[in-house]
Design a protein around this motif. Structure first.
Motif, PDB file in Angstrom:
ATOM      1  N   ALA A  70       2.529   3.602  -0.722  1.00  0.00           N
ATOM      2  CA  ALA A  70       1.116   3.519  -0.369  1.00  0.00           C
ATOM      3  C   ALA A  70       0.211   3.875  -1.530  1.00  0.00           C
ATOM      4  CB  ALA A  70       0.824   4.442   0.810  1.00  0.00           C
ATOM      5  N   ALA A  71       0.785   4.284  -2.667  1.00  0.00           N
ATOM      6  CA  ALA A  71      -0.018   4.711  -3.815  1.00  0.00           C
ATOM      7  C   ALA A  71      -0.983   3.608  -4.234  1.00  0.00           C
ATOM      8  CB  ALA A  71       0.896   5.087  -4.977  1.00  0.00           C
ATOM      9  N   GLY A  72      -2.218   4.011  -4.527  1.00  0.00           N
ATOM     10  CA  GLY A  72      -3.239   3.075  -4.973  1.00  0.00           C
ATOM     11  C   GLY A  72      -4.096   2.520  -3.861  1.00  0.00           C
ATOM     12  N   LYS A  73      -3.669   2.646  -2.620  1.00  0.00           N
ATOM     13  CA  LYS A  73      -4.477   2.157  -1.506  1.00  0.00           C
ATOM     14  C   LYS A  73      -5.606   3.141  -1.202  1.00  0.00           C
ATOM     15  CE  LYS A  73      -0.749  -0.575   0.523  1.00  0.00           C
ATOM     16  NZ  LYS A  73       0.085  -0.859   1.716  1.00  0.00           N
ATOM     17  N   VAL A  74      -6.649   2.638  -0.546  1.00  0.00           N
ATOM     18  CA  VAL A  74      -7.831   3.447  -0.260  1.00  0.00           C
ATOM     19  C   VAL A  74      -7.855   3.838   1.210  1.00  0.00           C
ATOM     20  CG1 VAL A  74     -10.361   3.502  -0.242  1.00  0.00           C
ATOM     21  CG2 VAL A  74      -9.142   2.308  -2.084  1.00  0.00           C
ATOM     22  N   GLY A 138      -0.723   9.714  -4.386  1.00  0.00           N
ATOM     23  CA  GLY A 138      -1.316   8.634  -5.170  1.00  0.00           C
ATOM     24  C   GLY A 138      -2.265   7.761  -4.390  1.00  0.00           C
ATOM     25  N   ILE A 139      -2.614   8.153  -3.167  1.00  0.00           N
ATOM     26  CA  ILE A 139      -3.537   7.382  -2.330  1.00  0.00           C
ATOM     27  C   ILE A 139      -4.966   7.791  -2.679  1.00  0.00           C
ATOM     28  CG2 ILE A 139      -4.278   6.979   0.052  1.00  0.00           C
ATOM     29  CD1 ILE A 139      -1.292   7.631   0.822  1.00  0.00           C
ATOM     30  N   ARG A 140      -5.844   6.819  -2.794  1.00  0.00           N
ATOM     31  CA  ARG A 140      -7.249   7.090  -3.109  1.00  0.00           C
ATOM     32  C   ARG A 140      -7.994   7.461  -1.828  1.00  0.00           C
ATOM     33  NH1 ARG A 140      -9.685   2.053  -5.616  1.00  0.00           N
ATOM     34  NH2 ARG A 140     -11.485   3.444  -5.744  1.00  0.00           N
ATOM     35  N   VAL A 141      -8.676   8.588  -1.847  1.00  0.00           N
ATOM     36  CA  VAL A 141      -9.342   9.109  -0.657  1.00  0.00           C
ATOM     37  C   VAL A 141     -10.850   9.111  -0.847  1.00  0.00           C
ATOM     38  CG1 VAL A 141      -9.601  11.098   0.872  1.00  0.00           C
ATOM     39  CG2 VAL A 141      -7.345  10.529  -0.064  1.00  0.00           C
ATOM     40  N   LEU A 206      -2.568   1.229  13.773  1.00  0.00           N
ATOM     41  CA  LEU A 206      -2.954   2.516  13.204  1.00  0.00           C
ATOM     42  C   LEU A 206      -3.035   3.573  14.297  1.00  0.00           C
ATOM     43  CD1 LEU A 206      -4.008   4.333  10.925  1.00  0.00           C
ATOM     44  CD2 LEU A 206      -6.297   3.367  11.319  1.00  0.00           C
ATOM     45  N   ALA A 207      -3.636   3.236  15.430  1.00  0.00           N
ATOM     46  CA  ALA A 207      -3.760   4.186  16.536  1.00  0.00           C
ATOM     47  C   ALA A 207      -2.385   4.583  17.063  1.00  0.00           C
ATOM     48  CB  ALA A 207      -4.606   3.580  17.655  1.00  0.00           C
ATOM     49  N   ARG A 208      -1.491   3.614  17.211  1.00  0.00           N
ATOM     50  CA  ARG A 208      -0.143   3.933  17.712  1.00  0.00           C
ATOM     51  C   ARG A 208       0.616   4.807  16.717  1.00  0.00           C
ATOM     52  NH1 ARG A 208      -0.121  -1.613  19.030  1.00  0.00           N
ATOM     53  NH2 ARG A 208       1.250  -2.011  17.247  1.00  0.00           N
ATOM     54  N   ALA A 285       2.435   2.302   4.425  1.00  0.00           N
ATOM     55  CA  ALA A 285       3.703   1.884   3.831  1.00  0.00           C
ATOM     56  C   ALA A 285       4.412   0.797   4.645  1.00  0.00           C
ATOM     57  CB  ALA A 285       4.628   3.086   3.665  1.00  0.00           C
ATOM     58  N   ALA A 286       3.981   0.588   5.865  1.00  0.00           N
ATOM     59  CA  ALA A 286       4.680  -0.373   6.748  1.00  0.00           C
ATOM     60  C   ALA A 286       4.431  -1.806   6.302  1.00  0.00           C
ATOM     61  CB  ALA A 286       4.191  -0.185   8.177  1.00  0.00           C
TER      62      ALA A 286
END
Length: 286
Positions: A70-74, A138-141, A206-208, A285-286
């Motif tokens: 998931a690194a790099g995702k916002v 590495g995830i952008r927050v 996402l909710a599940r 990551a899915a």
């Protein structure tokens, strides 16, 4: 989120899109330049180098984990309410678009435990902890508010922040204030019926994922709202106005003594944060 816990100002609280500073390693002490001598019948000895005083060792923060896909995702984190809302009634009572042709007050004060610990403080602290865990991967927050002393932002602006960031996921963090006898447990809200593609399968997944990870982390689903920890909603502006996958986590009921004790403790807030962060990473990551 249920309507009963939203207390619009001028009622004040009885009393809810993170950070420790990082420092790098200290620079290495300079190496004395090499002594260059020329051949001579009477060589002159080079002077002894000045003693090198070592710099203090400053521990560095750990580097982001390279293993997360998931690194790099916002990700946009939206801690509910704000600490200054109660003292600005005119501003937070102002009507703003809420989607589906509705309008709503800009924001509310949120709820609190019976002992006065406010929802806005809980949500801000948990969001900071979630953000720290995601940043390490590495995830952008991006946060919808930067402190717990300001006002707002309004619910429509919170949705716009997620849209403008092109977020892979937007997660609003709240706590409920149901007065129903025995009401306890978390629930995850999502926009329904969906108003765009992002509010369809991406948001429900996402909710599940949030629901499943919260349960696996030892949190019980709500016994007073929704079904099996999920709550389809058509009245939440932040979800209605989102064009990104979005969900809202009501971590528990602040009026329940056991859940209030967990929310009030730093260890309890870390448990909530760890579950939410793990869910977000799993979703990305899915």
């Amino acid at each position: 989120m249920v309507a009963v816990r939203r207390v619009t100002v001028p009622l004040l609280l009885a009393g809810a899109l993170l950070l420790t500073g990082c420092s790098g390693d200290a620079p290495a002490a300079p190496t004395p330049p090499p002594v260059v001598t020329t051949a001579s019948a009477t060589p002159t000895p080079s002077p002894a180098p000045s003693p090198v005083v070592p710099s203090p060792v400053v521990p560095s923060s750990p580097s982001p984990s390279p293993s997360s896909s998931a690194a790099g995702k916002v990700v946009v984190l939206d801690p509910g309410h704000n600490g200054g809302n109660g003292s600005h009634p005119a501003e937070i009572n102002r009507q703003v678009p809420a989607g589906r042709g509705q309008t709503k007050p800009c924001n509310t004060t949120g709820t609190a435990t019976n002992a006065g610990y406010p929802e806005h403080a809980f949500t801000f602290d948990v969001a900071q902890r979630v953000g720290k865990a995601l940043t390490y991967k590495g995830i952008r927050v991006v946060y919808t508010r930067q402190d717990d002393t300001g006002v707002g932002p309004c619910v429509d602006r919170r949705a716009a922040i997620g849209n403008e960031a092109a977020a892979a996921a937007v997660v609003s963090i709240h706590a409920d204030g149901s007065e129903a006898a025995g009401a306890n447990g978390f629930h995850v809200a999502y926009s329904s019926p969906p108003l765009n593609a992002a509010q369809g399968e991406p948001s429900t997944r996402l909710a599940r994922t949030l629901r499943d990870t919260m349960r696996e982390s030892g949190f019980g689903p709500a016994n007073y709202i929704g079904a099996n920890g999920l709550s389809a909603r058509a009245d939440l502006a932040g979800l209605n106005l989102s064009t990104r996958p979005a969900a809202l986590v009501e971590c528990g009921n602040m009026r329940n003594a056991a859940e209030a004790a967990r929310m009030t403790s730093a260890a309890g807030r870390q448990q909530y944060a760890a579950a939410i962060a793990a869910a977000i990473e799993a979703y990305l990551a899915a």
